[in-house]
Design a protein around this motif. Structure first.
Motif, PDB file in Angstrom:
ATOM      1  N   MET A  89     -27.016 -27.319 -45.483  1.00  0.00           N
ATOM      2  CA  MET A  89     -27.830 -28.203 -46.338  1.00  0.00           C
ATOM      3  C   MET A  89     -27.673 -29.657 -45.940  1.00  0.00           C
ATOM      4  N   LEU A 130     -18.080 -22.832 -63.281  1.00  0.00           N
ATOM      5  CA  LEU A 130     -17.354 -23.915 -63.955  1.00  0.00           C
ATOM      6  C   LEU A 130     -16.579 -23.396 -65.166  1.00  0.00           C
ATOM      7  N   ILE A 174     -31.215 -37.230 -54.065  1.00  0.00           N
ATOM      8  CA  ILE A 174     -30.950 -35.841 -53.673  1.00  0.00           C
ATOM      9  C   ILE A 174     -32.179 -35.273 -52.951  1.00  0.00           C
ATOM     10  N   ARG A 224     -34.232 -25.486 -49.761  1.00  0.00           N
ATOM     11  CA  ARG A 224     -33.333 -24.480 -50.355  1.00  0.00           C
ATOM     12  C   ARG A 224     -33.448 -24.389 -51.883  1.00  0.00           C
ATOM     13  N   ASN A 276     -35.436 -19.799 -58.018  1.00  0.00           N
ATOM     14  CA  ASN A 276     -33.983 -19.530 -58.016  1.00  0.00           C
ATOM     15  C   ASN A 276     -33.220 -20.373 -59.032  1.00  0.00           C
ATOM     16  N   MET A 289     -24.959 -37.076 -56.960  1.00  0.00           N
ATOM     17  CA  MET A 289     -24.736 -35.902 -57.814  1.00  0.00           C
ATOM     18  C   MET A 289     -23.702 -36.233 -58.904  1.00  0.00           C
ATOM     19  N   ILE A 301     -29.355 -20.056 -60.442  1.00  0.00           N
ATOM     20  CA  ILE A 301     -28.351 -21.044 -60.002  1.00  0.00           C
ATOM     21  C   ILE A 301     -27.658 -21.643 -61.233  1.00  0.00           C
ATOM     22  N   GLY A 333     -19.694 -15.110 -57.194  1.00  0.00           N
ATOM     23  CA  GLY A 333     -20.796 -15.484 -56.283  1.00  0.00           C
ATOM     24  C   GLY A 333     -20.266 -16.030 -54.965  1.00  0.00           C
ATOM     25  N   LYS A 334     -21.182 -16.625 -54.207  1.00  0.00           N
ATOM     26  CA  LYS A 334     -20.814 -17.165 -52.890  1.00  0.00           C
ATOM     27  C   LYS A 334     -19.769 -18.280 -53.037  1.00  0.00           C
ATOM     28  N   VAL A 387     -25.552 -31.860 -46.813  1.00  0.00           N
ATOM     29  CA  VAL A 387     -25.261 -32.782 -47.928  1.00  0.00           C
ATOM     30  C   VAL A 387     -24.331 -33.870 -47.388  1.00  0.00           C
ATOM     31  N   GLN A 421     -25.108 -19.177 -62.321  1.00  0.00           N
ATOM     32  CA  GLN A 421     -23.959 -19.151 -61.409  1.00  0.00           C
ATOM     33  C   GLN A 421     -23.059 -20.364 -61.633  1.00  0.00           C
ATOM     34  N   ILE A 422     -23.682 -21.525 -61.809  1.00  0.00           N
ATOM     35  CA  ILE A 422     -22.888 -22.750 -62.009  1.00  0.00           C
ATOM     36  C   ILE A 422     -22.135 -22.676 -63.349  1.00  0.00           C
ATOM     37  N   GLN A 440     -25.338 -38.391 -51.091  1.00  0.00           N
ATOM     38  CA  GLN A 440     -25.898 -37.406 -52.029  1.00  0.00           C
ATOM     39  C   GLN A 440     -24.816 -36.887 -52.983  1.00  0.00           C
ATOM     40  N   TRP A 441     -23.588 -36.791 -52.455  1.00  0.00           N
ATOM     41  CA  TRP A 441     -22.489 -36.353 -53.323  1.00  0.00           C
ATOM     42  C   TRP A 441     -22.285 -37.371 -54.452  1.00  0.00           C
ATOM     43  N   ILE A 466     -18.528 -28.820 -49.754  1.00  0.00           N
ATOM     44  CA  ILE A 466     -19.979 -28.968 -49.900  1.00  0.00           C
ATOM     45  C   ILE A 466     -20.541 -30.072 -49.002  1.00  0.00           C
TER      46      ILE A 466
HETATM   47  C1  HEM Z   1     -24.825 -32.980 -53.853  1.00  0.00           C
HETATM   48  C2  HEM Z   1     -24.365 -31.883 -54.401  1.00  0.00           C
HETATM   49  C3  HEM Z   1     -25.071 -30.546 -54.438  1.00  0.00           C
HETATM   50  C4  HEM Z   1     -26.310 -30.192 -54.031  1.00  0.00           C
HETATM   51  C5  HEM Z   1     -27.362 -31.089 -53.452  1.00  0.00           C
HETATM   52  C6  HEM Z   1     -26.480 -28.758 -54.281  1.00  0.00           C
HETATM   53  C7  HEM Z   1     -27.603 -27.998 -54.023  1.00  0.00           C
HETATM   54  C8  HEM Z   1     -27.710 -26.640 -54.135  1.00  0.00           C
HETATM   55  C9  HEM Z   1     -28.864 -25.850 -53.774  1.00  0.00           C
HETATM   56  C10 HEM Z   1     -30.165 -26.398 -53.224  1.00  0.00           C
HETATM   57  C11 HEM Z   1     -28.576 -24.552 -54.011  1.00  0.00           C
HETATM   58  C12 HEM Z   1     -29.491 -23.333 -53.788  1.00  0.00           C
HETATM   59  C13 HEM Z   1     -29.107 -22.615 -52.539  1.00  0.00           C
HETATM   60  C14 HEM Z   1     -29.965 -21.427 -52.221  1.00  0.00           C
HETATM   61  O1  HEM Z   1     -30.573 -20.843 -53.142  1.00  0.00           O
HETATM   62  O2  HEM Z   1     -30.014 -21.055 -51.040  1.00  0.00           O
HETATM   63  C15 HEM Z   1     -27.234 -24.507 -54.557  1.00  0.00           C
HETATM   64  C16 HEM Z   1     -26.573 -23.366 -54.945  1.00  0.00           C
HETATM   65  C17 HEM Z   1     -25.438 -23.384 -55.666  1.00  0.00           C
HETATM   66  N1  HEM Z   1     -24.673 -24.467 -55.955  1.00  0.00           N
HETATM   67 FE1  HEM Z   1     -24.977 -26.367 -55.366  1.00  0.00          FE
HETATM   68  N2  HEM Z   1     -25.341 -28.285 -54.842  1.00  0.00           N
HETATM   69  C18 HEM Z   1     -24.471 -29.342 -54.965  1.00  0.00           C
HETATM   70  C19 HEM Z   1     -23.235 -29.301 -55.545  1.00  0.00           C
HETATM   71  C20 HEM Z   1     -22.731 -28.231 -56.207  1.00  0.00           C
HETATM   72  C21 HEM Z   1     -21.530 -28.254 -57.005  1.00  0.00           C
HETATM   73  C22 HEM Z   1     -20.635 -29.471 -57.245  1.00  0.00           C
HETATM   74  C23 HEM Z   1     -21.377 -26.996 -57.495  1.00  0.00           C
HETATM   75  C24 HEM Z   1     -20.303 -26.482 -58.424  1.00  0.00           C
HETATM   76  C25 HEM Z   1     -20.305 -26.757 -59.663  1.00  0.00           C
HETATM   77  C26 HEM Z   1     -22.466 -26.178 -56.999  1.00  0.00           C
HETATM   78  C27 HEM Z   1     -22.635 -24.853 -57.258  1.00  0.00           C
HETATM   79  C28 HEM Z   1     -23.629 -24.060 -56.746  1.00  0.00           C
HETATM   80  C29 HEM Z   1     -23.725 -22.614 -56.972  1.00  0.00           C
HETATM   81  C30 HEM Z   1     -22.773 -21.778 -57.820  1.00  0.00           C
HETATM   82  C31 HEM Z   1     -24.856 -22.184 -56.303  1.00  0.00           C
HETATM   83  C32 HEM Z   1     -25.417 -20.759 -56.256  1.00  0.00           C
HETATM   84  C33 HEM Z   1     -24.722 -19.985 -55.170  1.00  0.00           C
HETATM   85  C34 HEM Z   1     -25.290 -18.580 -54.995  1.00  0.00           C
HETATM   86  O3  HEM Z   1     -26.396 -18.437 -54.462  1.00  0.00           O
HETATM   87  O4  HEM Z   1     -24.636 -17.635 -55.427  1.00  0.00           O
HETATM   88  N3  HEM Z   1     -23.272 -26.983 -56.218  1.00  0.00           N
HETATM   89  N4  HEM Z   1     -26.737 -25.786 -54.607  1.00  0.00           N
END
Ligand code: HEM
Length: 154
Positions: free
Chosen positions: A108, A86, A60, A69, A74, A118, A78, A98-99, A110, A81-82, A114-115, A150
């Motif tokens: 990003m 979920l 990753i 990012r 943060n 994850m 995060i 949220g977003k 991705v 939010q997750i 990387q998926w 994503i």
């Molecule tokens: C390879 C898969 C993924 C990567 C590398 C990743 C990475 C990231 C990163 C770096 C952020 C921070 C963004 C920012 O602050 O600008 C983020 C935000 C977030 N991600 Fe992921 N993510 C992945 C998959 C997922 C999945 C599967 C979910 C759902 C369960 C998820 C849910 C979220 C949520 C809810 C946020 C916060 C959104 C907000 O700012 O309101 N992500 N992710």
């Protein structure tokens, strides 16, 4: 005098409710995935473990856009939010506001590799937290449904 001082308390409670302080009272089916995963504590523990694994996963971290990012300040937000997202999808009492996943991960870059990394981290977290196989597969399915929003690099 003390009574006069306390008179503002109901107003404070109302203000807190208006600011999102009131719990969301969505009906929860006792057999839903959220409940079977241990409710809020179970969901929060999973989100915590998954995000910690992602942040230390070399596959990753190879993505430089992500590194930029994923700001340490943060991370607690995060995780919340997750947890809420979920929990909402698993039938829990919260509504994620949220977003969208597309918006949150825009730019990003991705990719599929990387998926998959994850998903491996998610499975590792499920195993560590001793989630039964059936619930684990249902949880993975919720996450898999977001792949199209994503993953940007196909
Ligand atoms: C390879 C898969 C993924 C990567 C590398 C990743 C990475 C990231 C990163 C770096 C952020 C921070 C963004 C920012 O602050 O600008 C983020 C935000 C977030 N991600 Fe992921 N993510 C992945 C998959 C997922 C999945 C599967 C979910 C759902 C369960 C998820 C849910 C979220 C949520 C809810 C946020 C916060 C959104 C907000 O700012 O309101 N992500 N992710």
């Amino acid at each position: 005098m003390i009574l006069k001082k306390l008179a503002f308390l109901p107003l404070l409670a109302l203000l807190a409710a208006g600011c999102g302080g009131a719990p969301d009272r969505k009906d929860v089916d006792p057999n839903c995935l959220y409940m079977r995963l241990g409710g809020l504590n179970g969901m929060a523990a999973l989100s915590d473990e998954i995000v910690n694994r992602l942040l230390t996963d070399p596959e990753i971290l190879a993505n430089t856009q992500l590194q930029m990012r994923a700001k340490p300040e943060n991370v607690p937000g995060i995780k919340v939010q997750i947890t809420v997202l979920l929990s909402d999808l698993a039938g829990g009492p919260f509504t994620y506001s949220g977003k969208s996943m597309k918006e949150a991960h825009e730019g990003m870059a991705v990719d599929e590799k990387q998926w998959e990394a994850m998903l491996k981290d998610v499975r590792g977290a499920l195993e560590k937290l001793k989630v039964p196989a059936k619930e684990g597969e249902e949880f993975v399915a919720l996450i898999e449904a977001m792949r199209g929003d994503i993953v940007e690099v196909k």
